[in-house]
Design a protein around this motif. Structure first.
Motif, PDB file in Angstrom:
ATOM      1  N   ARG A  41       1.245  -2.082  -8.484  1.00  0.00           N
ATOM      2  CA  ARG A  41       1.162  -1.572  -7.113  1.00  0.00           C
ATOM      3  C   ARG A  41       0.641  -2.630  -6.154  1.00  0.00           C
TER       4      ARG A  41
ATOM      5  N   SER B 220       3.392  -5.192  -5.573  1.00  0.00           N
ATOM      6  CA  SER B 220       4.439  -4.701  -4.671  1.00  0.00           C
ATOM      7  C   SER B 220       3.979  -4.796  -3.219  1.00  0.00           C
TER       8      SER B 220
ATOM      9  N   ALA C 206      11.875   0.648  -1.619  1.00  0.00           N
ATOM     10  CA  ALA C 206      11.712   0.537  -3.071  1.00  0.00           C
ATOM     11  C   ALA C 206      10.317   0.047  -3.468  1.00  0.00           C
TER      12      ALA C 206
ATOM     13  N   LEU D  85       7.381   2.486  -4.711  1.00  0.00           N
ATOM     14  CA  LEU D  85       7.802   3.172  -5.927  1.00  0.00           C
ATOM     15  C   LEU D  85       7.860   2.201  -7.103  1.00  0.00           C
TER      16      LEU D  85
ATOM     17  N   LYS E 272       4.351   1.546  -8.497  1.00  0.00           N
ATOM     18  CA  LYS E 272       3.831   2.682  -9.273  1.00  0.00           C
ATOM     19  C   LYS E 272       4.510   2.760 -10.636  1.00  0.00           C
ATOM     20  N   LEU E 273       5.844   2.636 -10.640  1.00  0.00           N
ATOM     21  CA  LEU E 273       6.589   2.741 -11.898  1.00  0.00           C
ATOM     22  C   LEU E 273       6.264   1.594 -12.851  1.00  0.00           C
TER      23      LEU E 273
END
Length: 472
Positions: free
Chosen positions: A143, A146, A326, A329, A332-333
């Motif tokens: 996270r 990102s 994107a 997300l 997190k993924l």
């Protein structure tokens, strides 16, 4: 991980940690915006200074080379010194070089100031990654990564648009002056809010030989590659000479690092981690497969669709929106499931968003093109960040800065290589022929086909990335 195989719920990132990440990101926006804006102004610089493009190109090339050379030095310094003040110093230097660039009185003075900008930019980008990883901790690294990836998305989207508006309505000098408010804000917040970063290895010896070898090797490779991009073929004496020199110096570095072991600026033992090796190969391929088309798309819209520079920037916005949507997300993924599955799904979307460009022509609907660009943006938004995150999986604190040197150098080389490969693929298709619209369209199709093939090859190193769902 429970027996059900489900990933645990993620705890929210503490506000103070997110604030640190955003302040670091703010410091990275200047160099990333600047590099894309300057590309727009090349013709204006050539006209203002009454200089040919051969010399003007050094405004970009000097920046890129200085950036490559400074990365290993930044990797050593962040191990020895407080990262907060290194980041502040690098931003002050970049801001000062920006102001000086804006006041340049000759092409030579501009090139010198751009070299200083590039040197400080190499520091900023290496420090942002290293300090964010140190701040994040393993459980929230995806996270945070990102978040720090946002400037790399905003740069290519906003840079050409802002640059085109500045050049059209003001002067190329304001491309550099626009950094003044950004720089002052970033530096003020860093002094005021950024915590001290304890050096990871205060006894780390200055690996002068290793830094010189890695810096020289990457600079030689990038210079050779930029010459290939310019002449649109790898079969030229400059590219071959610098390419061979770069590879030879890298081979010497590997022998040297094998002898120095942990004391080397980029120790070879990091490559024993299969995920780190996979990331290094993946970042290089991603430079061609995902960054390469970033060069082709603006040219396609200008040469095939007949768009202005400003309209080209605007039509590319859906791709940027896809990347931005994107990012949260993806982070997190990655934290929840590991990098492998996220990258594989993202690659599938990238491929879906690249295939239509093998068929799109001057008559294609702009709505369809925008939709395809959006899908492609979502895809490429999830390729590099999980890889970068996974590079640090299984590493102790003092290895983070060393790993950052490797990932940053590989991104620089891969990005340069991607541009050159795409330029070469397009030029080979029209070599010796009259460049009609149908012929140029076919040439761009060939470039996108190459990007598609390399996206498929990128699946192979992605299979070796970390997969958290496999851990019971």
């Amino acid at each position: 991980m429970g027996k059900s195989g489900k990933a645990p719920e993620l705890e929210p990132i503490p506000k103070n940690i997110m604030n640190i990440a955003w302040i670091l990101v703010l410091g990275a926006i200047m160099p990333l915006l600047d590099s894309t804006m300057v590309n727009i102004a090349i013709n204006h610089l050539s006209h203002d200074f009454s200089i040919g493009l051969d010399l003007i190109q050094w405004v970009i090339t000097g920046y890129v080379l200085a950036m490559a050379i400074s990365v290993p030095l930044a990797g050593w310094m962040v191990q020895r010194f407080n990262g907060k003040w290194l980041m502040i110093g690098a931003n002050i230097l970049f801001l000062a070089a920006s102001i000086a660039s804006g006041f340049s009185w000759s092409i030579h003075s501009l090139i010198i100031f751009r070299v200083v900008q590039g040197f400080s930019a190499g520091f900023i980008m290496t420090l942002v990654t290293t300090l964010c990883v140190e701040t994040a901790g393993r459980e929230r690294m995806g996270r945070l990564m990102s978040t720090i990836g946002i400037p790399t998305v905003l740069g290519p989207i906003l840079g050409p648009v802002i640059g085109a508006v500045i050049v059209q309505f003001l002067s190329w000098r304001y491309i550099f002056f626009v950094n003044i408010p950004l720089g002052i804000l970033a530096i003020t917040l860093m002094i005021w809010k950024l915590p001290d970063f304890t050096p990871a290895n205060i006894k780390a010896k200055f690996d002068f030989i290793g830094i010189i070898l890695l810096g020289t090797a990457s600079a030689a490779l990038i210079y050779g590659i930029t010459k290939a991009a310019k002449s649109a073929t790898f079969n030229n004496s400059t590219t071959i000479a610098y390419g061979v020199a770069g590879i030879a110096i890298l081979a010497i570095y590997m022998i040297y690092a094998a002898l120095k072991k942990d004391q080397a600026i980029l120790p070879l033992h990091l490559f024993r981690l299969k995920n780190f090796s996979a990331v290094m190969v993946g970042l290089f391929l991603a430079g061609i497969a995902t960054n390469g088309p970033m060069l082709l798309l603006p040219l396609f819209f200008q040469n095939i669709k007949g768009f202005s520079v400003l309209n080209t920037g605007l039509i590319l916005i859906p791709q940027g929106i896809g990347m931005l949507i994107a990012r949260p997300l993806i982070g997190k993924l990655t934290d929840k499931w590991g990098a492998r599955n996220v990258v594989l799904v993202s690659l599938a979307l990238t491929i879906v968003g690249t295939i239509p460009f093998i068929f799109i022509n001057e008559a294609s609907s702009l709505f369809v093109v925008s939709l395809v660009l959006f899908v492609r943006g979502v895809g490429i938004g999830g390729v590099t960040i999980p890889m970068m995150t996974d590079a640090y999986t299984g590493m102790v604190k003092q290895e983070i800065a060393q790993a950052s040197v490797g990932t940053r150098l590989m991104q620089n080389i891969g990005g340069a290589f991607g541009s050159a490969v795409m330029a070469t693929a397009v030029s080979l298709s029209i070599q010796g022929k009259t460049p009609t619209i149908p012929l140029m369209t076919t040439a761009y199709h060939d470039g996108f086909m190459l990007a598609l093939v390399l996206s498929l090859v990128l699946v192979i190193p992605s299979l070796f990335l970390t997969n958290k769902t496999a851990k019971q």
